[in-house]
Scaffold this active site. Structure first.
Site, PDB file in Angstrom:
ATOM      1  CG  HIS A  13      -0.671   6.414  -3.873  1.00 43.27           C
ATOM      2  ND1 HIS A  13      -0.966   5.430  -2.924  1.00 43.27           N
ATOM      3  CD2 HIS A  13       1.028   6.377  -3.904  1.00 43.27           C
ATOM      4  CE1 HIS A  13      -0.028   4.751  -2.270  1.00 43.27           C
ATOM      5  NE2 HIS A  13       1.106   5.406  -2.726  1.00 43.27           N
ATOM      6  CG  HIS A  15       5.520   7.776  -2.133  1.00 50.51           C
ATOM      7  ND1 HIS A  15       5.376   7.409  -0.784  1.00 50.51           N
ATOM      8  CD2 HIS A  15       5.013   6.869  -2.780  1.00 50.51           C
ATOM      9  CE1 HIS A  15       4.639   6.388  -0.634  1.00 50.51           C
ATOM     10  NE2 HIS A  15       4.362   6.069  -1.980  1.00 50.51           N
ATOM     11  CE  LYS A  99      -0.913   3.968   2.171  1.00 47.53           C
ATOM     12  NZ  LYS A  99       0.395   4.288   1.219  1.00 47.53           N
ATOM     13  CG  HIS A 136       1.207  -0.788   1.160  1.00 48.59           C
ATOM     14  ND1 HIS A 136       2.020  -0.210   0.440  1.00 48.59           N
ATOM     15  CD2 HIS A 136       1.318  -2.138   1.151  1.00 48.59           C
ATOM     16  CE1 HIS A 136       2.952  -1.171  -0.041  1.00 48.59           C
ATOM     17  NE2 HIS A 136       2.509  -2.463   0.523  1.00 48.59           N
ATOM     18  CG  HIS A 174       0.157   0.835  -4.062  1.00 41.89           C
ATOM     19  ND1 HIS A 174      -0.439  -0.351  -3.152  1.00 41.89           N
ATOM     20  CD2 HIS A 174       0.804   1.724  -3.583  1.00 41.89           C
ATOM     21  CE1 HIS A 174       0.178  -0.050  -2.143  1.00 41.89           C
ATOM     22  NE2 HIS A 174       0.953   1.164  -2.191  1.00 41.89           N
ATOM     23  CG  ASP A 247       3.192   3.891  -5.195  1.00 42.84           C
ATOM     24  OD1 ASP A 247       3.570   4.702  -4.309  1.00 42.84           O
ATOM     25  OD2 ASP A 247       3.474   2.672  -5.127  1.00 42.84           O
TER      26      ASP A 247
END
Ligand code: NCD
Ligand code: ZN
Length: 343
Positions: A13, A15, A99, A136, A174, A247
């Site tokens: 995970h 970004h 996602k 999420h 997360h 994350d």
């Protein structure tokens, strides 16, 4: 122990953004991880296979020369995603999941799902095509306290979802609470969770006591100490349902240090080092490799990496900032000592 060699880890995970930010952060991830699940919450979001393949090319071009790093792409699920796109994604070797962001839950989630029930036909298609759903897991209702949003999401939605789609592989991303840990433990082997370094290292005092520290602010927000303890126990337990997902979520300094600072901790600069330190302090260094390098690959039904990564016990000081074009990124634990180093 002064040196540890593990199968090269993967980040399930992360970004990495685009443009200048991408060029700054990708080298950090590629230095430590062989593969990573790339989050699709760009602005506008990555919602189609075509967009994901373009984005993947941008990432490949930003990599240092001779890097063996493999970006694994995800698509952003929206109210208007078609069953055909699920089909296309499942057929594409570079797309590894969808996602799900509840609308308004976090950074760039405006296009997220407004009502979970509406996605059921799509979840059905994902289940049929055996493509994982990454969630999420927070409700966004105004009347729900921000510290309770994960727990309420599990109670209201996740339990139903896992019953309705028993063969759908789901990763609760997360996780931050004891309730999430218990939920995952009780579910079938189709359900797993990623855990970030910040949720293992810190409780909410770290960013709220003695002044507000925006670089520790991420979503789901860091919880109280009992939750941190539960996450730490889960991560170091050797249970394959829990695996590494940093994350890492870089933002320019001016967007974090603002009267409405945005959510996300940048941790790619020392991600595996943080986890190593955490596992060492928990007396569980022997459990690091499973968590960091085996369980995620197994869950995604991908081969484990063949190469290895070596870490040595050596102090180095985390820089105060990393330049990103005209901006700066403030890394997690900026200016502090890190006790492990990647060779
Ligand atoms: C992430 C981001 O900035 O894209 N922020 C965060 O606090 N974790 C989005 C997310 O994963 O929630
Ligand atoms: Zn994220």
């Amino acid at each position: 122990m002064n040196k540890i060699t593990i199968t090269t880890p993967d980040d399930w995970h992360v970004h990495v953004r685009s443009g200048q930010l991408l060029r700054t952060v990708i080298t950090h991830t590629a230095k430590r991880f062989k593969r990573a699940i790339i989050m699709p919450n760009l602005n506008p979001p990555i919602t189609t296979v075509t967009q994901a393949l373009h984005y993947r090319n941008e990432i490949l071009h930003a990599l240092p020369e001779n890097s063996a790093f493999n970006p694994l792409m995800t698509l952003y699920l929206t109210d208007t995603t078609s069953a055909e796109e699920i089909h296309n994604a499942a057929d594409c070797e570079h797309i590894k999941g969808f996602k799900l962001y509840p609308s308004g839950a976090t950074t760039n989630s405006q296009s997220g799902i407004s009502q979970l029930e509406k996605t059921y036909p799509l979840l059905d298609a994902m289940q049929k095509h055996s493509i994982p759903l990454l969630i999420h897991g927070e409700v966004t209702d105004n009347d729900i306290d921000i510290f309770d949003r994960e727990k309420i999401f599990i109670d209201r939605h996740l339990a139903t979802l896992t019953q309705k789609f028993p063969n759908l592989r789901i990763i609760l991303e997360h996780i931050t609470t004891q309730e999430a840990v218990h939920f995952i433990q009780e579910q079938s082997s189709q359900i797993a969770a990623t855990i970030t370094p910040q949720h293992l290292m810190f409780n909410r005092n770290v960013f709220l006591v003695g002044g507000i520290k925006p670089h520790y602010y991420c979503l789901p927000v860091i919880k109280r100490e009992t939750h941190r303890q539960a996450l730490l126990a889960a991560a170091t337990s050797g249970n394959p349902k829990f695996f590494l997902g940093t994350d890492s979520a870089p933002h320019p300094q001016y967007r974090k240090e603002s009267n409405c600072g945005c959510a996300g901790c940048f941790s790619a600069h020392a991600a595996i080092e943080f986890y190593t330190e955490i596992f060492e302090q928990a007396g569980a260094l022997n459990k690091l490799e499973g968590f960091a390098s085996h369980f995620g690959a197994d869950f995604y039904q991908l081969p484990r990496n063949q190469s290895t990564l070596c870490l040595v016990k050596e102090n180095w000081t985390i820089p105060a900032t990393y330049p990103a074009g005209n901006d700066e990124i403030i890394p997690l634990n900026a200016g502090e000592e890190c006790t492990w180093k990647v060779l």
